[in-house]
Design a protein around this motif. Structure first.
Motif, PDB file in Angstrom:
ATOM      1  N   PHE A 257      31.642  -7.138  -0.922  1.00 22.99           N
ATOM      2  CA  PHE A 257      31.051  -6.138   0.057  1.00 22.99           C
ATOM      3  C   PHE A 257      30.595  -4.862  -0.892  1.00 22.99           C
ATOM      4  N   GLY A 258      31.458  -4.422  -1.813  1.00 24.98           N
ATOM      5  CA  GLY A 258      30.975  -3.010  -2.421  1.00 24.98           C
ATOM      6  C   GLY A 258      30.166  -3.388  -3.530  1.00 24.98           C
ATOM      7  N   GLN A 259      29.600  -4.583  -3.626  1.00 23.44           N
ATOM      8  CA  GLN A 259      28.894  -4.967  -4.941  1.00 23.44           C
ATOM      9  C   GLN A 259      27.538  -5.129  -4.452  1.00 23.44           C
TER      10      GLN A 259
ATOM     11  N   GLY B 113       0.702  -1.348  -0.002  1.00 26.08           N
ATOM     12  CA  GLY B 113       0.090   0.000   0.174  1.00 26.08           C
ATOM     13  C   GLY B 113       0.962   1.230   0.218  1.00 26.08           C
ATOM     14  N   ALA B 114       0.249   2.335  -0.438  1.00 28.79           N
ATOM     15  CA  ALA B 114       0.966   3.690  -0.287  1.00 28.79           C
ATOM     16  C   ALA B 114       1.088   4.252   1.087  1.00 28.79           C
ATOM     17  N   TYR B 115       2.046   5.047   1.288  1.00 31.15           N
ATOM     18  CA  TYR B 115       2.184   5.712   2.797  1.00 31.15           C
ATOM     19  C   TYR B 115       2.834   6.870   2.727  1.00 31.15           C
ATOM     20  N   PRO B 116       2.389   7.658   3.990  1.00 33.60           N
ATOM     21  CA  PRO B 116       2.733   9.167   4.167  1.00 33.60           C
ATOM     22  C   PRO B 116       4.377   9.326   4.411  1.00 33.60           C
ATOM     23  N   TRP B 117       4.978  10.089   3.833  1.00 30.31           N
ATOM     24  CA  TRP B 117       6.283  10.123   4.457  1.00 30.31           C
ATOM     25  C   TRP B 117       6.816  11.434   4.700  1.00 30.31           C
ATOM     26  N   ARG B 118       5.900  12.546   5.004  1.00 25.68           N
ATOM     27  CA  ARG B 118       6.511  13.842   5.328  1.00 25.68           C
ATOM     28  C   ARG B 118       7.723  14.405   4.797  1.00 25.68           C
ATOM     29  N   ASN B 119       7.861  14.230   3.618  1.00 29.41           N
ATOM     30  CA  ASN B 119       9.135  14.918   2.867  1.00 29.41           C
ATOM     31  C   ASN B 119       8.481  16.226   2.248  1.00 29.41           C
ATOM     32  N   HIS B 120       7.425  16.416   2.158  1.00 28.96           N
ATOM     33  CA  HIS B 120       6.586  17.852   1.842  1.00 28.96           C
ATOM     34  C   HIS B 120       5.240  17.744   2.004  1.00 28.96           C
ATOM     35  N   ALA B 121       4.427  18.612   1.686  1.00 28.60           N
ATOM     36  CA  ALA B 121       2.933  18.941   2.246  1.00 28.60           C
ATOM     37  C   ALA B 121       2.146  17.669   1.608  1.00 28.60           C
ATOM     38  N   ASN B 122       1.541  16.969   2.382  1.00 24.67           N
ATOM     39  CA  ASN B 122       0.468  15.779   1.775  1.00 24.67           C
ATOM     40  C   ASN B 122       1.615  14.860   1.022  1.00 24.67           C
ATOM     41  N   ALA B 123       2.529  14.485   1.460  1.00 21.90           N
ATOM     42  CA  ALA B 123       3.263  13.694   0.722  1.00 21.90           C
ATOM     43  C   ALA B 123       2.978  11.958   1.113  1.00 21.90           C
ATOM     44  N   TRP B 124       2.890  11.395  -0.190  1.00 22.96           N
ATOM     45  CA  TRP B 124       2.697   9.828  -0.164  1.00 22.96           C
ATOM     46  C   TRP B 124       3.449   9.332  -1.074  1.00 22.96           C
ATOM     47  N   ARG B 125       4.157   8.221  -0.614  1.00 22.71           N
ATOM     48  CA  ARG B 125       5.052   7.247  -1.614  1.00 22.71           C
ATOM     49  C   ARG B 125       4.168   6.475  -2.057  1.00 22.71           C
ATOM     50  N   PRO B 126       4.546   6.401  -3.637  1.00 27.76           N
ATOM     51  CA  PRO B 126       3.832   5.369  -4.650  1.00 27.76           C
ATOM     52  C   PRO B 126       4.048   4.049  -3.975  1.00 27.76           C
ATOM     53  N   ILE B 127       3.226   3.252  -4.319  1.00 25.22           N
ATOM     54  CA  ILE B 127       3.214   1.662  -4.002  1.00 25.22           C
ATOM     55  C   ILE B 127       4.496   1.095  -4.615  1.00 25.22           C
ATOM     56  N   HIS B 128       5.422   0.410  -3.652  1.00 27.71           N
ATOM     57  CA  HIS B 128       6.717   0.043  -4.311  1.00 27.71           C
ATOM     58  C   HIS B 128       7.365  -0.977  -3.621  1.00 27.71           C
ATOM     59  N   ILE B 129       8.225  -1.819  -4.083  1.00 27.13           N
ATOM     60  CA  ILE B 129       9.124  -2.837  -3.733  1.00 27.13           C
ATOM     61  C   ILE B 129      10.511  -2.463  -3.765  1.00 27.13           C
ATOM     62  N   HIS B 130      11.248  -2.806  -2.734  1.00 30.52           N
ATOM     63  CA  HIS B 130      12.773  -2.297  -2.527  1.00 30.52           C
ATOM     64  C   HIS B 130      13.280  -3.582  -3.160  1.00 30.52           C
ATOM     65  N   PHE B 131      14.370  -3.403  -3.877  1.00 26.19           N
ATOM     66  CA  PHE B 131      15.496  -4.790  -4.236  1.00 26.19           C
ATOM     67  C   PHE B 131      17.052  -4.293  -3.821  1.00 26.19           C
ATOM     68  N   GLY B 132      17.692  -5.337  -3.209  1.00 26.56           N
ATOM     69  CA  GLY B 132      19.019  -5.223  -3.114  1.00 26.56           C
ATOM     70  C   GLY B 132      19.495  -6.353  -3.651  1.00 26.56           C
ATOM     71  N   LEU B 133      20.706  -6.351  -4.770  1.00 33.19           N
ATOM     72  CA  LEU B 133      21.312  -7.005  -5.359  1.00 33.19           C
ATOM     73  C   LEU B 133      22.786  -7.180  -5.032  1.00 33.19           C
ATOM     74  N   HIS B 134      23.235  -8.504  -4.597  1.00 32.79           N
ATOM     75  CA  HIS B 134      24.436  -8.523  -3.909  1.00 32.79           C
ATOM     76  C   HIS B 134      25.366  -9.380  -5.128  1.00 32.79           C
ATOM     77  N   GLY B 135      26.685  -8.940  -5.269  1.00 33.64           N
ATOM     78  CA  GLY B 135      27.574  -9.624  -6.031  1.00 33.64           C
ATOM     79  C   GLY B 135      28.420 -10.391  -5.251  1.00 33.64           C
ATOM     80  N   THR B 136      29.809 -10.536  -5.621  1.00 32.81           N
ATOM     81  CA  THR B 136      30.606 -11.385  -4.848  1.00 32.81           C
ATOM     82  C   THR B 136      31.562 -10.588  -3.680  1.00 32.81           C
TER      83      THR B 136
END
Length: 235
Positions: free
Chosen positions: A166-168, A141-164
């Motif tokens: 620590f810096g990847q 679901g969308a949620y408020p995030w207080r970045n600016h007036a009446n700010a809501w984040r779009p629905i989204h999914i975070h991805f973290g991709l790991h190489g071989t």
């Protein structure tokens, strides 16, 4: 041994800047001095070794202990490739997201939306020999995030991709097609190039959709080059 592949930088405007006036928190955390390139040691380029034996796969976020989470069940799938379409094999992909009410399963999230005891909002999986990945979840679901007036984040999914090493580790977000909040979101719009920005939006895919069970969305990730997916940690 094959010839080494020359590194091709992203095209100008296809990656978000480290400091964006419309995205308030970047003022506090972006580097204030020019970056210094530190040579990598053998440890940093070859460790740790991520594999399913040491990092168990958890590819179904739609239930906990056999109890179904609330919300619309979805399937997300795609491929991870380099700029020439070659697959990234055996890469560990971590995923995290808010629940169907727009709240993260994390003590720092104090949004007054309800928590779901059957949704933890995190997954871990590995790409196959063709660079493919797939997981089951609940549409966030969308949620408020207080970045600016009446700010809501779009629905989204975070991805973290790991190489071989620590810096990847590359971090990005996947958005959903047709979301009316996308034109208003400074994080999504931090990528100046429209075509690159739209690479963050998944596409509905009937081939991924499972009949009478879950809708499917495709999200392919390109790690580098002029057509790379926008990443949050690219200098």
């Amino acid at each position: 041994m094959s010839d080494p592949i020359a590194y091709r930088r992203p095209a100008p405007g296809t990656q978000p800047p480290l400091d964006l006036p419309a995205y308030g928190s970047t003022h506090k955390r972006h580097p204030k001095q020019p970056l210094i390139r530190v040579p990598n040691t053998l440890t940093e380029t070859s460790a740790p070794h991520f594999d399913p034996a040491h990092y168990p796969v958890q590819a179904d976020m739609s239930q906990v202990g056999g109890r179904a989470a609330l919300g619309e069940r979805i399937i997300v799938a795609g491929r991870v490739t380099d700029e020439d379409g070659r697959p990234l094999r055996g890469a560990m992909v971590e995923v995290w997201q808010a629940n169907a009410s727009g709240r993260y399963h994390h003590p720092r999230d104090q949004h007054d939306a309800p928590l779901d005891p059957n949704f933890e909002g995190r997954a871990r999986l590995f790409t196959d020999a063709e660079g493919r990945y797939s997981f089951v979840s609940i549409k966030p679901g969308a949620y408020p995030w207080r970045n600016h007036a009446n700010a809501w984040r779009p629905i989204h999914i975070h991805f973290g991709l790991h190489g071989t090493g620590f810096g990847q580790r590359m971090i990005t977000q996947m958005y959903f097609p047709g979301d009316p909040l996308l034109p208003l979101d400074p994080i999504f719009n931090s990528t100046a190039d429209e075509a690159a920005r739209n690479r963050l939006v998944s596409t509905f895919d009937l081939d991924i959709t499972r009949p009478e069970w879950a809708l499917g969305y495709r999200f392919d990730i390109v790690l580098r080059g002029p057509a790379a997916t926008p990443f949050e940690n690219t200098p």
